[in-house]
Write a protein that holds these residues in place. Sequence first.
Motif, mmCIF file in Angstrom:
data_model
loop_
_atom_site.group_PDB
_atom_site.id
_atom_site.type_symbol
_atom_site.label_atom_id
_atom_site.label_comp_id
_atom_site.label_asym_id
_atom_site.label_seq_id
_atom_site.Cartn_x
_atom_site.Cartn_y
_atom_site.Cartn_z
ATOM 1 N N ALA A 28 1.039 -1.385 -0.110
ATOM 2 C CA ALA A 28 -0.244 0.235 -0.260
ATOM 3 C C ALA A 28 1.279 1.179 0.107
ATOM 4 O O ALA A 28 1.991 1.100 0.643
ATOM 5 N N ARG A 29 0.511 2.094 -0.776
ATOM 6 C CA ARG A 29 1.124 3.682 -1.116
ATOM 7 C C ARG A 29 0.268 5.062 -0.605
ATOM 8 O O ARG A 29 -0.845 4.375 -0.546
ATOM 9 N N PRO A 30 1.332 5.580 0.530
ATOM 10 C CA PRO A 30 -0.083 6.768 0.096
ATOM 11 C C PRO A 30 0.355 7.485 -1.023
ATOM 12 O O PRO A 30 1.206 7.393 -1.851
ATOM 13 N N ILE A 31 -0.562 8.585 -0.900
ATOM 14 C CA ILE A 31 -0.570 9.245 -2.240
ATOM 15 C C ILE A 31 -0.915 10.241 -1.927
ATOM 16 O O ILE A 31 -2.009 10.872 -0.880
ATOM 17 N N ALA A 32 0.026 11.958 -2.600
ATOM 18 C CA ALA A 32 -0.593 13.251 -2.119
ATOM 19 C C ALA A 32 -1.326 13.306 -3.851
ATOM 20 O O ALA A 32 -2.231 14.162 -4.210
ATOM 21 N N GLY A 33 0.221 14.843 -4.339
ATOM 22 C CA GLY A 33 -0.326 15.113 -5.457
ATOM 23 C C GLY A 33 -1.162 14.262 -6.457
ATOM 24 O O GLY A 33 -1.336 14.398 -7.336
ATOM 25 N N GLY A 34 -0.446 13.720 -6.227
ATOM 26 C CA GLY A 34 -0.372 11.970 -7.571
ATOM 27 C C GLY A 34 0.358 12.726 -8.821
ATOM 28 O O GLY A 34 0.126 11.871 -9.377
ATOM 29 N N GLN A 35 1.198 14.040 -8.884
ATOM 30 C CA GLN A 35 2.183 14.147 -10.626
ATOM 31 C C GLN A 35 2.982 13.885 -9.899
ATOM 32 O O GLN A 35 3.682 13.264 -11.143
ATOM 33 N N SER A 36 3.835 12.626 -9.247
ATOM 34 C CA SER A 36 4.797 12.002 -9.246
ATOM 35 C C SER A 36 4.467 9.888 -9.706
ATOM 36 O O SER A 36 5.182 9.826 -10.396
ATOM 37 N N PHE A 37 3.383 10.156 -8.697
ATOM 38 C CA PHE A 37 2.714 8.605 -8.175
ATOM 39 C C PHE A 37 2.407 7.472 -9.351
ATOM 40 O O PHE A 37 2.357 6.882 -9.991
ATOM 41 N N VAL A 38 1.350 8.712 -10.052
ATOM 42 C CA VAL A 38 0.423 8.341 -10.800
ATOM 43 C C VAL A 38 1.446 8.059 -11.826
ATOM 44 O O VAL A 38 1.140 7.147 -12.902
ATOM 45 N N GLY A 110 0.886 19.163 -6.588
ATOM 46 C CA GLY A 110 1.884 18.479 -6.187
ATOM 47 C C GLY A 110 2.228 19.323 -4.823
ATOM 48 O O GLY A 110 2.205 20.228 -4.771
ATOM 49 N N THR A 111 2.815 18.213 -3.981
ATOM 50 C CA THR A 111 3.460 18.626 -2.526
ATOM 51 C C THR A 111 4.586 18.870 -2.028
ATOM 52 O O THR A 111 5.195 17.949 -3.109
ATOM 53 N N VAL A 112 4.516 18.768 -1.344
ATOM 54 C CA VAL A 112 5.956 19.079 -0.163
ATOM 55 C C VAL A 112 6.390 18.109 -0.028
ATOM 56 O O VAL A 112 6.701 16.860 -0.092
ATOM 57 N N ALA A 123 14.326 17.054 -8.408
ATOM 58 C CA ALA A 123 13.857 18.076 -8.444
ATOM 59 C C ALA A 123 13.824 19.090 -7.238
ATOM 60 O O ALA A 123 15.499 18.962 -6.124
ATOM 61 N N GLU A 124 13.677 19.714 -6.942
ATOM 62 C CA GLU A 124 14.361 21.186 -5.634
ATOM 63 C C GLU A 124 13.779 20.709 -4.339
ATOM 64 O O GLU A 124 14.918 21.197 -3.948
ATOM 65 N N MET A 125 12.717 20.679 -5.119
ATOM 66 C CA MET A 125 12.563 20.795 -2.706
ATOM 67 C C MET A 125 13.284 19.225 -1.922
ATOM 68 O O MET A 125 13.816 19.943 -0.810
HETATM 69 C C1 LIG Z 1 4.900 17.349 -16.156
HETATM 70 C C2 LIG Z 1 6.102 17.321 -14.825
HETATM 71 C C3 LIG Z 1 7.040 18.402 -14.171
HETATM 72 C C4 LIG Z 1 7.003 18.249 -13.428
HETATM 73 N N1 LIG Z 1 8.114 18.722 -13.325
HETATM 74 C C5 LIG Z 1 8.468 19.007 -12.049
HETATM 75 C C6 LIG Z 1 10.080 19.875 -11.907
HETATM 76 O O1 LIG Z 1 10.302 20.677 -12.493
HETATM 77 N N2 LIG Z 1 10.400 19.794 -10.162
HETATM 78 C C7 LIG Z 1 10.113 19.279 -9.347
HETATM 79 O O2 LIG Z 1 10.793 19.368 -8.036
HETATM 80 N N3 LIG Z 1 9.078 18.667 -9.503
HETATM 81 C C8 LIG Z 1 7.739 18.137 -11.047
HETATM 82 N N4 LIG Z 1 7.654 17.528 -10.666
HETATM 83 C C9 LIG Z 1 7.046 16.463 -9.999
HETATM 84 C C10 LIG Z 1 5.562 17.359 -8.991
HETATM 85 O O3 LIG Z 1 6.721 18.668 -7.672
HETATM 86 C C11 LIG Z 1 5.231 16.193 -7.991
HETATM 87 O O4 LIG Z 1 4.108 17.019 -7.716
HETATM 88 C C12 LIG Z 1 5.742 15.942 -6.815
HETATM 89 O O5 LIG Z 1 7.595 15.613 -7.095
HETATM 90 C C13 LIG Z 1 5.324 15.102 -5.260
HETATM 91 O O6 LIG Z 1 4.324 15.400 -4.744
HETATM 92 P P1 LIG Z 1 3.139 15.108 -5.439
HETATM 93 O O7 LIG Z 1 2.170 15.281 -3.952
HETATM 94 O O8 LIG Z 1 2.182 15.034 -6.691
HETATM 95 O O9 LIG Z 1 3.417 13.325 -4.841
HETATM 96 P P2 LIG Z 1 2.784 12.121 -5.635
HETATM 97 O O10 LIG Z 1 3.511 11.716 -6.432
HETATM 98 O O11 LIG Z 1 1.369 11.749 -4.174
HETATM 99 O O12 LIG Z 1 3.606 11.314 -4.071
HETATM 100 C C14 LIG Z 1 5.028 10.690 -5.001
HETATM 101 C C15 LIG Z 1 5.507 9.761 -3.727
HETATM 102 O O13 LIG Z 1 5.314 10.043 -2.306
HETATM 103 C C16 LIG Z 1 5.304 8.918 -1.706
HETATM 104 N N5 LIG Z 1 4.308 10.564 -1.420
HETATM 105 C C17 LIG Z 1 3.605 11.524 -1.074
HETATM 106 N N6 LIG Z 1 2.778 11.857 0.291
HETATM 107 C C18 LIG Z 1 3.434 11.143 0.896
HETATM 108 C C19 LIG Z 1 3.474 11.698 2.820
HETATM 109 N N7 LIG Z 1 2.910 12.419 3.224
HETATM 110 N N8 LIG Z 1 4.071 11.293 3.454
HETATM 111 C C20 LIG Z 1 4.774 9.504 2.701
HETATM 112 N N9 LIG Z 1 5.002 9.392 1.265
HETATM 113 C C21 LIG Z 1 4.944 10.188 0.414
HETATM 114 C C22 LIG Z 1 3.680 8.577 -2.311
HETATM 115 O O14 LIG Z 1 3.985 7.597 -1.759
HETATM 116 C C23 LIG Z 1 4.631 8.794 -4.087
HETATM 117 O O15 LIG Z 1 5.587 7.036 -3.512
HETATM 118 C C24 LIG Z 1 6.514 17.294 -11.628
HETATM 119 C C25 LIG Z 1 5.371 16.561 -12.317
HETATM 120 C C26 LIG Z 1 5.153 16.149 -13.745
HETATM 121 C C27 LIG Z 1 4.202 15.905 -13.330
#
Ligand SMILES: Cc1cc2nc3c(=O)[nH]c(=O)nc-3n(C[C@H](O)[C@H](O)[C@H](O)COP(=O)(O)OP(=O)(O)OC[C@H]3O[C@@H](n4cnc5c(N)ncnc54)[C@H](O)[C@@H]3O)c2cc1C
Lengths: 288, 767
Positions: A28-38, A110-112, A123-125
């Motif tokens: 099972a995995r946490p999901i936040a903004g989904g922008q990386s994991f989806v 996308g989330t921190v 990534a920046e963060m």
């Molecule tokens: C086209 C595109 C360009 C992008 N360009 C950049 C960029 O230039 N710079 C950059 O930094 N990012 C970039 N991103 C990534 C974006 O910033 C993501 O949103 C971010 O990296 C992950 O945040 P999320 O909330 O979407 O994470 P998710 O996709 O929801 O999750 C990512 C991972 O983190 C885990 N997770 C999420 N939340 C938690 C938590 N609270 N505790 C433990 N695990 C957790 C998940 O299980 C998963 O493994 C880009 C994404 C896309 C689609």
Amino acid sequence: MKLPHFEYEAPGTLDEAIALLVAGDGMARPIAGGQSFVPVMAFRLAEPSMLVDLRNIPGLNKIEIGAEGVRLGAMVRWRDILDHAGLKTALALLPEAIEHVAHYQIRNRGTVGGSLAHADPAAEMPTIALTCDAVIDVVGAKGKRSIRAGDLFIGPLMTSLESDEIIVSVLLPAWPATRRWGFQEFSRRRGDFALAGVAAFYDVDASGLAQNAHIGAISVGDTPLRLTKAEAVLNGRKIDDATIADATAAASAEVDPNGDIHASARYRKALVGTLLSRALNAAANRKA
Amino acid sequence: MKPASHHAQNTYIGGHIERVEDYRFLRGEGQYLDDVSRPGQWHAAFLRSPIAHGRIRKIDASAALVMAGVHAVVTANDIEGDIPTIPFRRPNPTIGPYAQPIIAREKVRYFGEPVAMVLAESAELAEDALAAIVLDIETLPPVIEREAAMSDKVLLFEDVKTNVPTVFNADKGDADAAFAAADYVIRDTFYTQRQTALPMETRGLLAEWDAKLGKLSVSGAAKLPFFNRKAMAKMMKLPEEAVDYIELDVGGGFGARGEFYPEDYLVAFGARKFGHPVKWIEDRREHLMAIGHSRECSSDVELAFRKDGVILGMRGSLYINIGAYVRPNGMTPVRNAAQFMSGPYRVPAIHLDAYAFVSNKTPAGTYRGPGRYEGCFFIERLMDQAAAGLGIDRLEIRRRNLLTHTEMPYPLATVLPSDGRAETQCDSGHHLEPFELVVHDSKWAEKSALQGTLIDGRYHGIAIGSFIEGGASGPQENVRMELHADGKVGLYAGSSAIGQGLETILSQIAADYLELPMDRIVVFHGSTTYLKEGWGSFGSRATVMGGSAVLDAAKKFLAAFRTHAAARLGVTIEEVTVSEGVARTADGRSVPLSEVIADGINVDGSFKNQTPTYTYGSSFAHVAVDAGTGHVEIVDYVVADDVGRIINSMTLHGQVMGAAVQGFGSVFSEELVYNDEGQLMVGSLADYLVPLASDYPVVRCHSLENWPSPTNPLGAKGAGEGGIIPVGGVVANAVANALSSFGVKPNVLPLSPSRVWEMIEDARAKV
Ligand SMILES: Cc1cc2nc3c(=O)[nH]c(=O)nc-3n(C[C@H](O)[C@H](O)[C@H](O)COP(=O)(O)OP(=O)(O)OC[C@H]3O[C@@H](n4cnc5c(N)ncnc54)[C@H](O)[C@@H]3O)c2cc1C
């Protein structure tokens, strides 16, 4: 590029979320903004049994500025950081860096916490967290713990988090108002992941010399990097052209990036130096 | 010649008219293939070769077949008899053995080649099942680059014994004599990288088989519905009338979408075999490995000059990596590069050999401005180097060689073996006009001071170049015009709408000629159900060919109206005049169009033409190069072209700007990279870097209509491709100009930051 099958829950408390992760037994995995994991799932690089959406858990999306520093909740989105007026004075490096994250739509979701857990060296963060000596608070089945940024990132897309641990917040220690800083990154198109990036800051002591230099680099290693040799060049020196040239050379020399389809290793190595030089010039010329 | 519409008051043609399509699109009412579904439909997913070159030992789908929701797995073994190969659009005598089979049987020849098709209840389940198919392949040595391919050490097609299906020769005059007599020769090597057109909407098909009627219907057509219908009918062994191609809204084509691909057959095969509608929507990852690639061309070419800068001749070799098979139009870029490299310049003597070689990469096809973009890059780079070598100003050397109206029609090189278009000639024009317009509007005189200067850490450079764009591909186009019960005029066009504003253009032309408001015209396009025969939209032809056919239909429509009105008024046809939708007699009696609805008007129009049009123009770039990062900013970009006749300045400029920006992607960022094993390293739009709106300034466009085409009654010329053609040459020359203090030669594209920086570093290391 269709998603594989998975179960979905959006619990209202951290305890329930952790219980679901424990029940998932690593699948099972946490999901936040989904922008990386989806996208990862769409490419079938991960096929989790369940996604545990953190959206309904209260209190994870706060930005708090206090004496100890800036605390960002795990569910704080890039957009929230950019819209926050207080951050521009409390920790100007942060919004400056986050400006470079992706595009509008992605910054709205996308989330921190997601970015820290995803641990992409491009990534920046993660690099900001490392550069700023951030501490990440997590909770899991075994309770709470705090992880120093330097101990969180252990490889490309790899962290020291247990599979039942959830990031709750990250603390970026407070900045003295007189701190000098600069941020530079270069990507092929606006919003793309950086070919390389540099975050740098230092304090200036009574005799005008740099102290406490911190330099972080994006996208030139398996994890976010601190450029300790370049930092050492700065400490105790006046930041002038000669110092900057020395630090630049040290930075290029201490990284060993990979080449890929977007840029050669040789280019990235030099680019780190160029960006550091520009960041330090910005820092030196910035009105304190 | 000023071919006006037949009444002076008609004002749609030449106007700045908003696209009629956009009301639907902006409201989200577009109907794309994925918006269409049928009850009982199955979804297809393709198992594709994971390696570049190999021999299939075994495909075991048993585990996939038992999965819930999985209905069938189709492999080569399910095809009876020989595996059909896809027919060529432009055949030549030597390419037969290289045609693409619709599924791999013994051998796979590229990463991404279809080896099996899963049919399942949903697209997700179909994709799940792909992972359960066991594919046993013996790896063969991959042939990736030119040297390996042309050595013929490893053959892709063992029976034919060569990896070079065709060498095209472009000839004019005596090139060797021209070089022998030359004062100055410039020779260099160049490379344009492998790309694809990347329409926003990926491909997709929905095939339905009506067993009772024995009819196959294929939705998702684009570009060439009538050709593809013939191809499908032939491969399916069905009569042509038993196949319908239905065109919905199409999210871009650019030459790649709408050609016949293996999946087209397989989806239809599945529908026919299993009696269920089968739908397939290509995902982006497979799009990048499956749709036609283009542009991978290296060259070794030279130009001979007299010392006053007049071109005497051109010679050399072009090597085009066409990938694993010859696709329906896979040879078009090859023969085009040879025929059009001379472009807008007066080159009296030419000998070029254009080698098409196969490799274990995705098979190639056309991409906007096929062969022309490549050739323009080569010759414009040579022109700037020659200017420097001869000590002649870069504008001046071009002025001495650009074609003038006194030379029209101007024959280009003849290309053999013939693919049906061995000979061609520029139809009309005076190339100095758009050139001088660009010189003026770009403030060349003022900006000349910038060349190579360092301002705020960036080197500035400028360049200008010129192009010709072939249009109006023959042989014919058809339309049908019908008076509908609501009084509107239905226009059924053989041309296809691929997002270029076809409905608007054809409505404008029809409305002008019929003297009716544009909203009385309703355009139906692209489907084979509307007309017996049509051709489609490719080679910048829809406006010229389709538009001219509209004129023919409109003439017949008005004649029919007159006939019906005369009968109703009890007078002879000669006593009736028609204007603005009303038929009148001299004594003041009248019949409006709406009154003859019951009499019926349904007329066919057509336009036949084998003579292409040649739009021509020039473009200018001002760049600023950051030597630290290798980043190149386009500070200003100006294009002027003469299109013979402007139908709609808004859609025209949309085409020119869009093409120019697409060209920026070609010059700077788009590249389909393969590794040494022949694996495509580009799997998503994070890797295939199309230009973003935020990266480039507004392209400034000017269009002229000084020299109408004599080939068609509108006087129009094609205009869909010109914008992209000069971008490579002009931008590369501007970068060379900016970096003149380093003496770099940007002869290899793309000019990625890494490559630009490395050119500078290598130049620095030399001094
Ligand atoms: C086209 C595109 C360009 C992008 N360009 C950049 C960029 O230039 N710079 C950059 O930094 N990012 C970039 N991103 C990534 C974006 O910033 C993501 O949103 C971010 O990296 C992950 O945040 P999320 O909330 O979407 O994470 P998710 O996709 O929801 O999750 C990512 C991972 O983190 C885990 N997770 C999420 N939340 C938690 C938590 N609270 N505790 C433990 N695990 C957790 C998940 O299980 C998963 O493994 C880009 C994404 C896309 C689609």
